[in-house]
Design a protein around this motif. Structure first.
Motif, mmCIF file in Angstrom:
data_model
loop_
_atom_site.group_PDB
_atom_site.id
_atom_site.type_symbol
_atom_site.label_atom_id
_atom_site.label_comp_id
_atom_site.label_asym_id
_atom_site.label_seq_id
_atom_site.Cartn_x
_atom_site.Cartn_y
_atom_site.Cartn_z
ATOM 1 N N HIS A 16 0.837 -1.196 0.000
ATOM 2 C CA HIS A 16 0.000 0.000 0.000
ATOM 3 C C HIS A 16 0.876 1.252 0.000
ATOM 4 N N HIS A 43 -0.895 -7.249 0.610
ATOM 5 C CA HIS A 43 -2.102 -7.251 1.436
ATOM 6 C C HIS A 43 -3.250 -6.706 0.605
ATOM 7 N N SER A 44 -3.302 -5.419 0.445
ATOM 8 C CA SER A 44 -4.270 -4.814 -0.484
ATOM 9 C C SER A 44 -3.765 -3.426 -0.842
ATOM 10 N N PHE A 130 -13.135 -6.128 14.737
ATOM 11 C CA PHE A 130 -12.963 -5.748 13.340
ATOM 12 C C PHE A 130 -12.033 -4.551 13.364
ATOM 13 N N SER A 132 -10.116 -3.489 10.676
ATOM 14 C CA SER A 132 -9.808 -2.964 9.352
ATOM 15 C C SER A 132 -10.607 -1.691 9.109
ATOM 16 N N ARG A 133 -10.256 -0.970 8.049
ATOM 17 C CA ARG A 133 -10.982 0.270 7.750
ATOM 18 C C ARG A 133 -12.448 -0.024 7.414
ATOM 19 N N LYS A 138 -13.283 -3.788 2.432
ATOM 20 C CA LYS A 138 -12.909 -4.572 3.613
ATOM 21 C C LYS A 138 -14.079 -5.391 4.170
ATOM 22 N N PRO A 140 -17.016 -4.795 6.045
ATOM 23 C CA PRO A 140 -17.407 -4.774 7.461
ATOM 24 C C PRO A 140 -18.775 -5.415 7.704
ATOM 25 N N SER A 165 -12.075 0.763 14.173
ATOM 26 C CA SER A 165 -11.204 1.296 13.144
ATOM 27 C C SER A 165 -11.713 2.669 12.727
#
Length: 170
Positions: A16, A43-44, A130, A132-133, A138, A140, A165
């Motif tokens: 990233h 990762h992403s 959770f 992550s963004r 992602k 959610p 997050s």
């Protein structure tokens, strides 16, 4: 690095943002890192996220440069590490990487927890997080659906489900 008499065996960078491209360019220019392995953790990348969320991210010179730096990092790193085969394949396809790129690829799940968690029955009040963004990429909503399924299956649980997050907008 050289001026201080220190060196690094390995520097691991995230995909990233393409930060590894700066290290690779510095090494190519003879400014350092001559004996350092530059490793990119897949990762992403913003590039993949933007491709899956085309209307969520502003386009422009800043984004274009960032996408280029990510592509350079992933294609030119001494090694890339993916946590799953599917992540490696997604990057290979997205960045149109050649067959020999896989020679510099390792698929390895993130580090082992230490000490290893026990495999005994669940504690009565375990937290699920959770971290992550909050963005559609992602997913959610899957966390929320999983929490609902868990609470339905174990209605007497003392477990808590936390979304801790951030998002990009209010």
């Amino acid at each position: 690095e050289q001026e201080q008499g220190t060196s690094f065996d390995v520097i691991e960078v995230p995909d990233h943002g393409g930060l590894g491209a700066y290290l690779l360019r510095a090494r190519a220019a003879g400014q350092g890192f001559a004996n350092t392995q530059i490793v990119c953790r897949l990762h992403s990348s913003f590039s993949i996220i933007a491709a899956h969320e085309p209307f969520e991210h502003a386009r422009g010179l800043w984004a274009a440069n960032r996408l280029d730096l990510e592509a350079q990092t992933i294609s030119q790193a001494d090694m890339c590490i993916a946590h799953l085969d599917a992540i490696a394949l997604a990057n290979r396809v997205h960045f149109n990487l050649p067959d020999d790129w896989t020679d510099r690829l390792q698929v390895s799940f993130p580090p082992v927890l230490w000490p290893a968690p026990s495999q005994t029955a669940r504690a009565p009040g375990q937290d699920f997080i959770f971290a992550s963004r909050f963005q559609s990429f992602k997913r959610p909503e899957l966390f929320v659906r999983g929490a609902i399924a868990y609470l339905s299956a174990y209605p007497d649980t003392q477990s808590k489900f936390r979304m801790i997050s951030y998002g990009f907008d209010p």
